[in-house]
Scaffold this active site. Structure first.
Site, short mmCIF file in Angstrom:
data_model
loop_
_atom_site.label_atom_id
_atom_site.label_comp_id
_atom_site.label_asym_id
_atom_site.label_seq_id
_atom_site.Cartn_x
_atom_site.Cartn_y
_atom_site.Cartn_z
N HIS A 38 0.82 -1.22 0.00
CA HIS A 38 0.00 0.00 0.00
C HIS A 38 0.86 1.26 0.00
CE1 HIS A 38 -0.36 -0.37 4.71
NE2 HIS A 38 0.89 -0.37 4.30
N SER A 39 0.39 2.25 -0.75
CA SER A 39 0.99 3.58 -0.84
C SER A 39 2.36 3.58 -1.51
CB SER A 39 1.08 4.23 0.55
OG SER A 39 -0.18 4.26 1.19
#
Length: 242
Positions: free
Chosen positions: A135-136
């Site tokens: 994520h991210s």
């Protein structure tokens, strides 16, 4: 196909595919059987999604994107908070994934949605099979990730980077533009622009090649070192080490 979805001219939706509410699919894109687009997904023009692809809510794919069988785009990131008793509680993953134009994503690859904001894959980047993007993460343009690469959350991978097979990348670091990381390398810290690194933990490639040539000889070198120590101690009239 949900009545609120918008399909451009020439779109093909295969048998048992699902197009959720508010989804938008650009002209001439093809969804093979069993593709699932969640609510609010956007797919650009001339895309090809093979059977079993899943694109989660609000994620966006650019133009001419190819996604191979079974890939998952926008699954929840691996985010959990631990309480005082050591129990884990899920941290909501409310961001999205953005895949830019001309990207290809391999079979069974997973690109996690951001906890907040975006996970982004840059234009022209190619991901092999069984790649994990946390994520991210942000990945630049024209970068190549070979099979079984894993990138932990919030890492930035630059433009024209090569990550060979089974490279593991820790989170919250930067891999500079043009870097090359050889197979099975473990990256615990940031890598400079244009560097070529190998090993675990990663070091400069030439140093790793020299070191790897010595590894197999270490038992013999240790034996010779002990013999030399005994000879030196004997010459000095000391008791040799055990």
């Amino acid at each position: 196909v949900d009545p609120t979805a918008v399909l451009g001219p020439g779109v093909h939706v295969g048998a048992l595919a699902v197009v959720g509410p508010g989804a938008r699919i650009g002209a001439r894109s093809v969804l093979h059987p069993h593709v699932v687009l969640y609510e609010g997904v956007e797919v650009g023009e001339d895309c090809l999604l093979h059977s079993g692809v899943q694109v989660r809510e609000r994620c966006r794919l650019g133009h001419r994107v190819v996604v191979q069988n079974g890939a998952v785009i926008g699954g929840d990131g691996f985010g959990f908070a631990r309480d005082r008793e050591g129990r884990y509680h899920k941290f909501p993953q409310v961001g999205i994934v953005v895949v830019e134009d001309d990207v290809e994503i391999g079979a069974l690859t997973a690109i996690d949605r951001a906890a907040l904001g975006e996970t982004r894959v840059g234009r022209g980047t190619k991901l092999d099979n069984l790649v994990q993007v946390g994520h991210s993460v942000t990945i630049g343009e024209d970068t190549v990730l070979a099979g079984q690469v894993g990138i932990a959350g919030s890492t930035h991978v630059g433009n024209r980077v090569t990550l060979a097979g089974q490279v593991g990348v820790a989170g919250h670091l930067t891999i500079g533009d043009g870097a090359i990381v050889t197979a099975q390398t473990g990256i615990p810290g940031s890598v400079e622009k244009g560097a070529v690194v190998s090993g675990s933990p990663a070091i400069e490639n030439r140093a790793w090649l020299k070191s790897s040539a010595v590894f197999a000889k270490l038992p013999e070198l240790q034996k010779r070192l002990r013999e030399l120590e005994r000879k030196v101690e004997s010459l000095l009239g000391r008791q040799p080490p055990a």
